[in-house]
Write a protein that holds these residues in place. Structure first.
Motif, short mmCIF file in Angstrom:
data_model
loop_
_atom_site.label_atom_id
_atom_site.label_comp_id
_atom_site.label_asym_id
_atom_site.label_seq_id
_atom_site.Cartn_x
_atom_site.Cartn_y
_atom_site.Cartn_z
N MET A 57 -1.58 20.17 -9.36
CA MET A 57 -1.02 21.10 -9.14
C MET A 57 0.07 20.41 -8.78
SD MET A 57 -3.77 23.91 -7.16
CE MET A 57 -2.69 25.50 -7.83
N LYS A 58 0.60 19.15 -7.57
CA LYS A 58 1.60 19.34 -7.68
C LYS A 58 2.61 18.68 -8.69
CE LYS A 58 0.27 16.90 -3.62
NZ LYS A 58 0.17 15.39 -2.40
N GLN A 59 2.37 18.49 -9.81
CA GLN A 59 3.26 18.76 -10.85
C GLN A 59 3.32 19.97 -11.65
OE1 GLN A 59 1.40 15.39 -13.64
NE2 GLN A 59 0.79 14.06 -11.74
N GLU A 129 -2.51 19.55 -20.06
CA GLU A 129 -3.32 18.71 -19.80
C GLU A 129 -3.07 18.77 -18.39
OE1 GLU A 129 1.13 17.38 -20.21
OE2 GLU A 129 -1.01 18.53 -21.56
N LYS A 130 -1.48 19.69 -17.33
CA LYS A 130 -2.11 19.72 -15.96
C LYS A 130 -3.23 20.58 -15.09
CE LYS A 130 2.56 18.61 -15.99
NZ LYS A 130 4.27 18.99 -15.94
N ASP A 131 -3.68 21.34 -15.68
CA ASP A 131 -4.59 22.67 -15.55
C ASP A 131 -5.34 22.26 -15.49
OD1 ASP A 131 -2.47 23.82 -15.71
OD2 ASP A 131 -3.07 24.78 -17.51
N THR A 132 -6.86 22.97 -14.41
CA THR A 132 -7.62 23.09 -14.38
C THR A 132 -8.64 23.69 -14.45
OG1 THR A 132 -7.35 21.09 -12.56
CG2 THR A 132 -9.55 21.65 -12.51
N VAL A 133 -9.78 23.83 -15.06
CA VAL A 133 -10.54 24.84 -15.94
C VAL A 133 -12.68 24.69 -14.97
CG1 VAL A 133 -12.11 26.06 -17.28
CG2 VAL A 133 -9.87 25.18 -17.46
N ILE A 206 -13.01 24.65 -2.44
CA ILE A 206 -12.19 23.72 -3.02
C ILE A 206 -10.76 24.43 -2.35
CG2 ILE A 206 -11.22 23.77 -5.90
CD1 ILE A 206 -14.16 24.40 -6.45
N THR A 207 -9.99 25.75 -2.98
CA THR A 207 -8.47 26.68 -2.78
C THR A 207 -8.56 26.21 -1.11
OG1 THR A 207 -10.12 28.76 -2.17
CG2 THR A 207 -8.38 28.23 -4.42
N THR A 208 -9.08 25.99 -0.52
CA THR A 208 -9.04 26.19 0.88
C THR A 208 -7.89 24.48 1.30
OG1 THR A 208 -10.01 28.00 1.97
CG2 THR A 208 -9.10 26.41 3.53
N THR A 209 -9.19 23.61 0.08
CA THR A 209 -8.71 22.19 0.89
C THR A 209 -7.60 21.89 -0.04
OG1 THR A 209 -11.10 21.95 1.49
CG2 THR A 209 -9.95 20.09 1.15
N THR A 210 -7.76 22.71 -1.06
CA THR A 210 -6.80 22.12 -2.14
C THR A 210 -5.19 22.52 -1.08
OG1 THR A 210 -7.57 21.97 -4.42
CG2 THR A 210 -5.75 22.48 -4.29
N MET A 211 -4.92 23.80 -1.31
CA MET A 211 -3.71 23.90 -0.64
C MET A 211 -3.16 23.67 0.93
SD MET A 211 -2.53 26.77 -2.58
CE MET A 211 -3.69 26.78 -4.22
N ILE A 212 -4.40 23.16 1.69
CA ILE A 212 -3.94 22.30 3.39
C ILE A 212 -3.35 21.00 2.26
CG2 ILE A 212 -4.92 20.81 5.10
CD1 ILE A 212 -7.51 23.41 4.97
N LYS A 213 -3.41 20.88 1.63
CA LYS A 213 -3.16 18.87 0.78
C LYS A 213 -2.14 19.73 -0.15
CE LYS A 213 -6.11 16.18 2.37
NZ LYS A 213 -5.12 14.82 3.32
N LEU A 214 -1.72 20.62 -0.28
CA LEU A 214 0.02 21.30 -0.99
C LEU A 214 1.11 21.33 -0.04
CD1 LEU A 214 -1.64 22.66 -4.13
CD2 LEU A 214 -0.46 20.80 -3.86
#
Length: 274
Positions: A57-59, A129-133, A206-214
């Motif tokens: 997601m950073k990319q 390839e940057k995406d996640t399904v 998943i999304t809360t942890t990801t958003m914190i890390k972003l």
């Protein structure tokens, strides 16, 4: 090992119609208490997934949730809460449900049985390839989800699955399978109950942890939330007050001028250096 659909096994309770309201509520609650423990057991898999999502997601990568029925609705729900909560564009976490948006309120006949449709919908959104399904299916057998995962993985895209059955077909299609085993439902086969509750928990994680890390949270605050109603403006104003030690009115003016807590705080500090 033979695949057994635990989600379709008979309830541990019977004669439900003969029970009192209190008995029904207590027994549903007793079953619900199993859900958090089942989710706890799959934290290593969730960690593995988030750790691979964040650099993507950073990319500029995105998350796509794929599901049908309750599973699809929960994916759409989680995705729809990301823009107001974290101030992210609605294109970054996308929920796709078999049968399209009409299926959010009404069942769409045979929509989940189309194994090609999910991949077509991902291609329409220029998946790369940057995406996640992430495929969501309590049973782990939904063709719409299976087909999307199979094609995504074959094209080098990170794939994960969330299901409530061990060794399910969906787990075999995903690079990171998450199998949250909550046991038979209180009403036999009603996967909107424990399975749905567990799915909601995992999607939140998943999304809360990801958003914190972003970087979308500071301390423990939603500093990038959208100011879409008076309650959120008030909450944001109090965050600015606390961060900058200003009066309420000045804090609110800053907040409304700059559009988010983070921008207001950063601008004030930049303008008042030295």
């Amino acid at each position: 090992m033979a695949f057994v659909k635990i989600t379709e096994q008979p309830s541990l309770y019977d004669d439900l119609e003969k029970k009192s309201v209190l008995e029904l509520l207590q027994e549903i609650n007793a079953e619900d208490q199993r859900v958090a423990l089942a989710v706890q057991k799959v934290i290593p898999q969730i960690e593995k997934l988030v750790s691979q999502i964040v650099p993507r997601m950073k990319q500029g990568g995105r998350i796509f949730y794929m599901g049908a029925g309750t599973s699809g609705r929960l994916g759409v729900l989680d995705a729809s809460e990301i823009p107001p909560t974290f101030g992210m564009p609605p294109t970054l976490v996308v929920g796709l449900i078999a049968g399209g948006d009409v299926a959010l309120r009404n069942p769409v006949e045979n929509a989940e049985d189309d194994a090609e449709r999910g991949w077509i919908e991902l291609q329409e959104r220029h998946i790369n390839e940057k995406d996640t399904v992430i495929g969501i299916a309590a049973s782990g057998t939904t063709p719409y989800v299976l087909g999307a995962l199979r094609n995504a993985r074959a094209n080098g895209i990170l794939t994960a699955s969330i299901s409530s059955n061990p060794d399910s077909p969906i787990s075999k299609e995903a690079e990171i399978p998450i199998e949250m085993i909550v046991g038979p439902e209180f009403v036999t086969g009603s996967s909107r109950m424990k399975s749905g509750t567990g799915q909601k928990m995992i999607l939140n994680m998943i999304t809360t942890t990801t958003m914190i890390k972003l970087g979308r949270v500071k301390g423990n605050r939603m500093v990038n939330m959208q100011l879409s109603n008076q309650k959120l403006v008030d909450r944001g104003t109090r965050m600015v007050m606390e961060e900058l030690n200003l009066e309420y009115d000045q804090s609110q003016r800053l907040l409304l001028m700059y559009g988010s807590v983070k921008n207001a705080v950063d601008a004030y500090r930049e303008n008042n250096k030295g």
